[in-house]
Design a protein around this motif. Structure first.
Motif: not given
Length: 191
Positions: A125, A127-128, A132, A166, A169-170
């Motif tokens: 995952l 992040r930000r 992604s 995304s 968001r992650r």
């Protein structure tokens, strides 16, 4: 069946009087902690007889009270039918596979290992980051692959899979996802 909230509260709330000669506090706390973790997860209690309970001549916990809890836990362990959730899930999956196994002659037959590989795949995952992939889009696609495998139908084309970014968001690492899509594209039924 699973552990009741009363059973869990009984173990969590167990208190023991200090005793000159008693069980080591750390051993008693380890026993309680392991029991509560198993109960909250809906799993069988650990083998209490295999746990070391050292005695101490100072600062221990009352032998009789701790042995009382151990007796209660032993009785619950023998009389409460708790199945490991993984065993329940595995049996359900095998039953579903068996139900689909003979539905159509000539249908692709995917092994449980192949299905497990797709179902249990995890991605890093991020992040930000705008690059992604949206988690739910990827998870939905992988779910559709597993459903197709179980039904013995053609897999959804990985080349046609589209995942939203995304945004802030992650999201999943796109390289890992794309590499796994390549693996899916080259998968062949084993049966």
């Amino acid at each position: 069946m699973s552990w009741s909230s009363e059973q869990i509260a009984c173990v969590e709330g167990a208190r023991f009087a200090p005793s000159t000669i008693g069980y080591e506090r750390e051993d008693v706390e380890r026993l309680r902690r392991r029991a509560v973790i198993a109960m909250r997860a809906g799993k069988p209690l650990p083998d209490l007889d295999a746990m070391v309970m050292r005695r101490t001549a100072r600062g221990g916990l009352n032998l009789g009270q701790v042995d009382g809890l151990r007796t209660v836990l032993s009785v619950w362990r023998r009389t409460t039918p708790i199945e490991d959730p993984q065993d329940v899930a595995r049996r359900a999956q095998e039953a579903e596979l068996a139900a689909f196994a003979g539905v159509r002659d000539g249908a692709p037959r995917w092994s449980s290992q192949q299905m497990d590989r797709v179902r249990d795949k995890h991605f890093t995952l991020l992040r930000r980051t705008a690059t992604s992939y949206d988690e739910s889009d990827v998870d939905d696609y992988l779910d559709s692959v597993v459903v197709a495998m179980r039904r013995g139908v053609e897999l959804p084309d990985p080349a046609q899979a589209r995942f939203a970014s995304s945004g802030l968001r992650r999201g999943y690492d796109p390289k890992e996802v794309d590499d796994f899509l390549d693996e899916i594209a080259h998968l062949r039924p084993e049966g």
